[in-house]
Design a protein around this motif. Structure first.
Motif, PDB file in Angstrom:
ATOM      1  N   UNK A   8       6.235  -1.794  25.006  1.00 12.22           N
ATOM      2  CA  UNK A   8       6.026  -3.213  25.282  1.00 12.22           C
ATOM      3  C   UNK A   8       6.864  -4.086  24.354  1.00 12.22           C
ATOM      4  N   UNK A   9       7.156  -5.277  24.816  1.00 13.77           N
ATOM      5  CA  UNK A   9       7.778  -6.302  23.988  1.00 13.77           C
ATOM      6  C   UNK A   9       6.780  -7.407  23.653  1.00 13.77           C
TER       7      UNK A   9
ATOM      8  N   UNK B 183       0.342  -7.138  21.380  1.00 23.59           N
ATOM      9  CA  UNK B 183      -0.079  -5.772  21.714  1.00 23.59           C
ATOM     10  C   UNK B 183       0.646  -4.746  20.842  1.00 23.59           C
ATOM     11  N   UNK B 184       1.881  -5.029  20.479  1.00 27.71           N
ATOM     12  CA  UNK B 184       2.593  -4.128  19.551  1.00 27.71           C
ATOM     13  C   UNK B 184       1.825  -4.058  18.233  1.00 27.71           C
ATOM     14  N   UNK B 185       1.437  -5.220  17.711  1.00 28.54           N
ATOM     15  CA  UNK B 185       0.680  -5.254  16.445  1.00 28.54           C
ATOM     16  C   UNK B 185      -0.674  -4.565  16.585  1.00 28.54           C
ATOM     17  N   UNK B 186      -1.335  -4.798  17.705  1.00 26.01           N
ATOM     18  CA  UNK B 186      -2.640  -4.186  17.939  1.00 26.01           C
ATOM     19  C   UNK B 186      -2.537  -2.660  17.908  1.00 26.01           C
ATOM     20  N   UNK B 187      -1.619  -2.114  18.682  1.00 28.95           N
ATOM     21  CA  UNK B 187      -1.504  -0.654  18.740  1.00 28.95           C
ATOM     22  C   UNK B 187      -1.026  -0.064  17.421  1.00 28.95           C
ATOM     23  N   UNK B 188      -0.143  -0.756  16.733  1.00 27.12           N
ATOM     24  CA  UNK B 188       0.281  -0.276  15.411  1.00 27.12           C
ATOM     25  C   UNK B 188      -0.876  -0.339  14.420  1.00 27.12           C
ATOM     26  N   UNK B 189      -1.708  -1.363  14.557  1.00 28.43           N
ATOM     27  CA  UNK B 189      -2.816  -1.552  13.629  1.00 28.43           C
ATOM     28  C   UNK B 189      -3.961  -0.580  13.812  1.00 28.43           C
ATOM     29  N   UNK B 190      -4.220  -0.173  15.055  1.00 28.82           N
ATOM     30  CA  UNK B 190      -5.348   0.731  15.304  1.00 28.82           C
ATOM     31  C   UNK B 190      -4.909   2.162  15.605  1.00 28.82           C
ATOM     32  N   UNK B 191      -3.621   2.387  15.626  1.00 26.67           N
ATOM     33  CA  UNK B 191      -3.108   3.721  15.953  1.00 26.67           C
ATOM     34  C   UNK B 191      -3.661   4.816  15.067  1.00 26.67           C
TER      35      UNK B 191
ATOM     36  N   UNK C  26       0.544   8.412  17.794  1.00 24.66           N
ATOM     37  CA  UNK C  26       0.714   7.145  18.504  1.00 24.66           C
ATOM     38  C   UNK C  26       2.012   6.506  18.042  1.00 24.66           C
ATOM     39  N   UNK C  27       2.814   6.077  18.998  1.00 27.98           N
ATOM     40  CA  UNK C  27       4.073   5.422  18.665  1.00 27.98           C
ATOM     41  C   UNK C  27       4.291   4.262  19.628  1.00 27.98           C
ATOM     42  N   UNK C  28       4.786   3.140  19.095  1.00 24.40           N
ATOM     43  CA  UNK C  28       5.051   1.946  19.896  1.00 24.40           C
ATOM     44  C   UNK C  28       6.562   1.797  20.045  1.00 24.40           C
ATOM     45  N   UNK C  29       6.995   1.527  21.271  1.00 25.30           N
ATOM     46  CA  UNK C  29       8.415   1.392  21.600  1.00 25.30           C
ATOM     47  C   UNK C  29       8.673   0.027  22.232  1.00 25.30           C
ATOM     48  N   UNK C  30       9.887  -0.490  22.059  1.00 28.56           N
ATOM     49  CA  UNK C  30      10.334  -1.675  22.785  1.00 28.56           C
ATOM     50  C   UNK C  30      10.572  -1.292  24.244  1.00 28.56           C
ATOM     51  N   UNK C  31      10.520  -2.270  25.143  1.00 27.17           N
ATOM     52  CA  UNK C  31      10.800  -1.996  26.556  1.00 27.17           C
ATOM     53  C   UNK C  31      12.174  -1.374  26.754  1.00 27.17           C
ATOM     54  N   UNK C  32      13.150  -1.796  25.971  1.00 25.51           N
ATOM     55  CA  UNK C  32      14.509  -1.255  26.096  1.00 25.51           C
ATOM     56  C   UNK C  32      14.563   0.231  25.737  1.00 25.51           C
TER      57      UNK C  32
ATOM     58  N   UNK D 295      13.595   6.592  25.675  1.00 20.65           N
ATOM     59  CA  UNK D 295      13.279   7.243  24.402  1.00 20.65           C
ATOM     60  C   UNK D 295      11.786   7.575  24.333  1.00 20.65           C
ATOM     61  N   UNK D 296      10.950   6.664  24.790  1.00 19.97           N
ATOM     62  CA  UNK D 296       9.503   6.895  24.805  1.00 19.97           C
ATOM     63  C   UNK D 296       9.163   8.074  25.714  1.00 19.97           C
TER      64      UNK D 296
END
Length: 122
Positions: A83-84, A88-96, A103-109, A113-114
């Motif tokens: 997601x961009x 939600x990026x902060x949320x998933x990084x914070x509770x991962x 758990x890994x968060x990726x940019x849409x671009x 890779x994801x």
């Protein structure tokens, strides 16, 4: 709305959220898909794409998401969130770290890779 993402490994659930995600989306798409994967796999992975068309979750969707996690607390191997949307990026990084999975968060671009990361064997 939630749509399934085809072409992933058979132990991986791919979801793409568009518009507003509701409890009905979880009940009709997500929960049956998780149950189906759990019939044949002890560990499953999740690729969750919150793209440019994604607007948010209803309260019912958030509750159903929590219920899925409580009902299936330990089957997760890897979870990739793509997601961009900064909140939600902060949320998933914070509770991962609370989720018993990698758990890994990726940019849409970085969607490809994801997909590669989610398919990687340990």
């Amino acid at each position: 709305m939630i749509e399934l993402i085809p072409g992933l490994p058979d132990d991986t659930l791919g979801l793409e959220a568009k518009g507003e995600v509701t409890g009905e989306d979880y009940e009709q798409v997500v929960i049956p898909a998780v149950h189906k994967l759990r019939e044949t796999h002890d560990k499953i992975s999740l690729l969750y794409v919150l793209g440019t068309e994604f607007e948010g979750f209803t309260t019912a969707a958030m509750w159903d998401d929590t219920k899925v996690g409580l009902e299936h607390p330990f089957p997760w191997e890897r979870i990739a969130v793509v997601t961009d949307h900064d909140s939600y990026r902060r949320l998933f990084k914070g509770v991962g770290f609370l989720i018993p999975a990698k758990v890994k968060v990726f940019d849409l671009a970085a969607l490809e890779e994801a997909k590669s990361w989610i398919a990687a064997a340990d």
